[in-house]
Motif scaffolding. Structure first.
Motif, PDB file in Angstrom:
ATOM      1  N   VAL A   5      44.962  33.746  40.395  1.00 15.70           N
ATOM      2  CA  VAL A   5      43.948  33.709  39.332  1.00 15.70           C
ATOM      3  C   VAL A   5      42.635  34.253  39.881  1.00 15.70           C
ATOM      4  CG1 VAL A   5      42.554  32.202  37.848  1.00 15.70           C
ATOM      5  CG2 VAL A   5      45.021  31.811  38.060  1.00 15.70           C
ATOM      6  N   LYS A   6      42.239  33.762  41.027  1.00 16.53           N
ATOM      7  CA  LYS A   6      40.982  34.202  41.644  1.00 16.53           C
ATOM      8  C   LYS A   6      40.978  35.714  41.853  1.00 16.53           C
ATOM      9  CE  LYS A   6      38.327  33.702  45.905  1.00 16.53           C
ATOM     10  NZ  LYS A   6      38.248  33.061  47.215  1.00 16.53           N
ATOM     11  N   THR A   7      42.047  36.224  42.442  1.00 22.26           N
ATOM     12  CA  THR A   7      42.134  37.654  42.736  1.00 22.26           C
ATOM     13  C   THR A   7      42.060  38.481  41.466  1.00 22.26           C
ATOM     14  OG1 THR A   7      43.455  37.218  44.708  1.00 22.26           O
ATOM     15  CG2 THR A   7      43.591  39.431  43.786  1.00 22.26           C
ATOM     16  N   LYS A   8      42.808  38.082  40.438  1.00 18.98           N
ATOM     17  CA  LYS A   8      42.855  38.859  39.193  1.00 18.98           C
ATOM     18  C   LYS A   8      41.517  38.812  38.461  1.00 18.98           C
ATOM     19  CE  LYS A   8      44.812  41.502  36.247  1.00 18.98           C
ATOM     20  NZ  LYS A   8      44.985  42.914  36.601  1.00 18.98           N
ATOM     21  N   VAL A   9      40.892  37.644  38.404  1.00 25.13           N
ATOM     22  CA  VAL A   9      39.591  37.530  37.727  1.00 25.13           C
ATOM     23  C   VAL A   9      38.564  38.402  38.447  1.00 25.13           C
ATOM     24  CG1 VAL A   9      37.673  35.975  37.165  1.00 25.13           C
ATOM     25  CG2 VAL A   9      40.025  35.273  36.689  1.00 25.13           C
ATOM     26  N   ILE A  10      38.559  38.360  39.766  1.00 29.56           N
ATOM     27  CA  ILE A  10      37.622  39.192  40.533  1.00 29.56           C
ATOM     28  C   ILE A  10      37.892  40.675  40.278  1.00 29.56           C
ATOM     29  CG2 ILE A  10      36.984  39.899  42.872  1.00 29.56           C
ATOM     30  CD1 ILE A  10      37.093  36.921  43.657  1.00 29.56           C
ATOM     31  N   GLU A  11      39.184  41.051  40.213  1.00 27.44           N
ATOM     32  CA  GLU A  11      39.521  42.456  39.921  1.00 27.44           C
ATOM     33  C   GLU A  11      38.982  42.871  38.551  1.00 27.44           C
ATOM     34  OE1 GLU A  11      43.766  42.740  40.271  1.00 27.44           O
ATOM     35  OE2 GLU A  11      43.704  42.671  42.459  1.00 27.44           O
ATOM     36  N   ILE A  12      39.128  42.011  37.558  1.00 30.93           N
ATOM     37  CA  ILE A  12      38.649  42.311  36.204  1.00 30.93           C
ATOM     38  C   ILE A  12      37.131  42.455  36.204  1.00 30.93           C
ATOM     39  CG2 ILE A  12      38.369  41.332  33.876  1.00 30.93           C
ATOM     40  CD1 ILE A  12      41.249  40.125  34.285  1.00 30.93           C
ATOM     41  N   LEU A  19      32.426  47.953  40.690  1.00 28.03           N
ATOM     42  CA  LEU A  19      32.281  47.555  42.086  1.00 28.03           C
ATOM     43  C   LEU A  19      33.664  47.398  42.705  1.00 28.03           C
ATOM     44  CD1 LEU A  19      29.635  44.696  41.676  1.00 28.03           C
ATOM     45  CD2 LEU A  19      29.204  46.954  42.647  1.00 28.03           C
ATOM     46  N   GLU A  20      33.702  47.308  44.006  1.00 30.86           N
ATOM     47  CA  GLU A  20      34.940  46.957  44.694  1.00 30.86           C
ATOM     48  C   GLU A  20      35.083  45.430  44.653  1.00 30.86           C
ATOM     49  OE1 GLU A  20      37.286  48.975  46.013  1.00 30.86           O
ATOM     50  OE2 GLU A  20      36.115  50.603  45.112  1.00 30.86           O
ATOM     51  N   PRO A  21      36.306  44.913  44.500  1.00 34.64           N
ATOM     52  CA  PRO A  21      36.482  43.452  44.486  1.00 34.64           C
ATOM     53  C   PRO A  21      35.856  42.767  45.702  1.00 34.64           C
ATOM     54  CG  PRO A  21      38.490  44.525  43.772  1.00 34.64           C
ATOM     55  CD  PRO A  21      37.551  45.627  44.232  1.00 34.64           C
ATOM     56  N   GLY A  22      35.879  43.404  46.846  1.00 33.84           N
ATOM     57  CA  GLY A  22      35.298  42.823  48.055  1.00 33.84           C
ATOM     58  C   GLY A  22      33.783  42.706  48.011  1.00 33.84           C
ATOM     59  N   ASP A  23      33.159  43.392  47.063  1.00 38.16           N
ATOM     60  CA  ASP A  23      31.703  43.341  46.929  1.00 38.16           C
ATOM     61  C   ASP A  23      31.238  42.189  46.038  1.00 38.16           C
ATOM     62  OD1 ASP A  23      31.489  45.594  48.513  1.00 38.16           O
ATOM     63  OD2 ASP A  23      31.416  46.976  46.805  1.00 38.16           O
ATOM     64  N   ILE A  24      32.173  41.437  45.503  1.00 34.84           N
ATOM     65  CA  ILE A  24      31.832  40.352  44.583  1.00 34.84           C
ATOM     66  C   ILE A  24      31.867  39.019  45.315  1.00 34.84           C
ATOM     67  CG2 ILE A  24      32.602  39.097  42.525  1.00 34.84           C
ATOM     68  CD1 ILE A  24      33.307  41.740  41.294  1.00 34.84           C
ATOM     69  N   ALA A  25      30.750  38.275  45.211  1.00 30.84           N
ATOM     70  CA  ALA A  25      30.648  36.950  45.833  1.00 30.84           C
ATOM     71  C   ALA A  25      30.825  35.873  44.769  1.00 30.84           C
ATOM     72  CB  ALA A  25      29.283  36.793  46.507  1.00 30.84           C
ATOM     73  N   MET A  26      31.365  34.743  45.191  1.00 30.13           N
ATOM     74  CA  MET A  26      31.663  33.651  44.258  1.00 30.13           C
ATOM     75  C   MET A  26      30.424  33.104  43.565  1.00 30.13           C
ATOM     76  SD  MET A  26      34.913  33.417  44.296  1.00 30.13           S
ATOM     77  CE  MET A  26      35.355  31.804  43.691  1.00 30.13           C
ATOM     78  N   ASP A  27      29.255  33.181  44.229  1.00 32.26           N
ATOM     79  CA  ASP A  27      28.055  32.593  43.638  1.00 32.26           C
ATOM     80  C   ASP A  27      27.264  33.578  42.775  1.00 32.26           C
ATOM     81  OD1 ASP A  27      27.199  34.196  45.716  1.00 32.26           O
ATOM     82  OD2 ASP A  27      25.703  32.775  46.440  1.00 32.26           O
ATOM     83  N   GLN A  28      27.756  34.801  42.636  1.00 35.79           N
ATOM     84  CA  GLN A  28      27.038  35.778  41.819  1.00 35.79           C
ATOM     85  C   GLN A  28      27.196  35.476  40.331  1.00 35.79           C
ATOM     86  OE1 GLN A  28      28.786  39.378  43.728  1.00 35.79           O
ATOM     87  NE2 GLN A  28      26.666  40.099  43.735  1.00 35.79           N
TER      88      GLN A  28
END
Length: 88
Positions: A5-12, A19-28
Motif C-alpha cells: 500500500v505504501k509503495t503504490k500510494v507513493i508511486e501515485i 517526482l521520483e518515488p524516492g524523492d517523497i518523504a512521509m512527512d511531506q
C-alpha cells in the motif's frame, strides 16, 4: 501488504507531482509536493482504482471527509484502513 500500500500510494503521488518515488518523504504535504486540487482528485481516483476501494472524499471540501490528506503518511494510513475494512 502494508508495504505494498505504501509503495503504490507513493508511486501515485510521485506521478502526480512529477517526482521520483524516492524523492517523497512521509512527512511531506500535498502542497510540499506541488499537488494542487486537481492533482489531488486525480490521485484519489488512481488510489481508488489501484486498491478497488471507495475513498470518502469531497473534492469541494477536502477537510470535511474522513480521509486524512494532511501528509503522505496520513494518506497511506487512511488507504491502509480502507483496504483493511474492505477485506474485513
Amino acid at each position: 501488504m502494508a508495504d505494498d500500500v505504501k509503495t503504490k500510494v507513493i508511486e501515485i503521488l510521485a506521478e502526480q507531482a512529477v517526482l521520483e518515488p524516492g524523492d517523497i518523504a512521509m512527512d511531506q504535504t500535498l502542497e510540499d509536493l506541488g499537488i494542487d486540487s486537481l492533482g489531488l482528485v486525480e490521485s484519489i481516483f488512481a488510489i481508488e482504482e489501484a486498491f478497488d476501494i471507495s475513498v470518502p472524499f469531497n473534492a469541494n471540501d477536502p477537510q470535511a471527509g474522513d480521509f486524512d490528506i494532511s501528509s503522505v503518511a496520513a494518506i497511506i494510513g487512511a488507504v491502509e484502513g480502507l483496504v483493511a475494512a474492505q477485506k474485513g
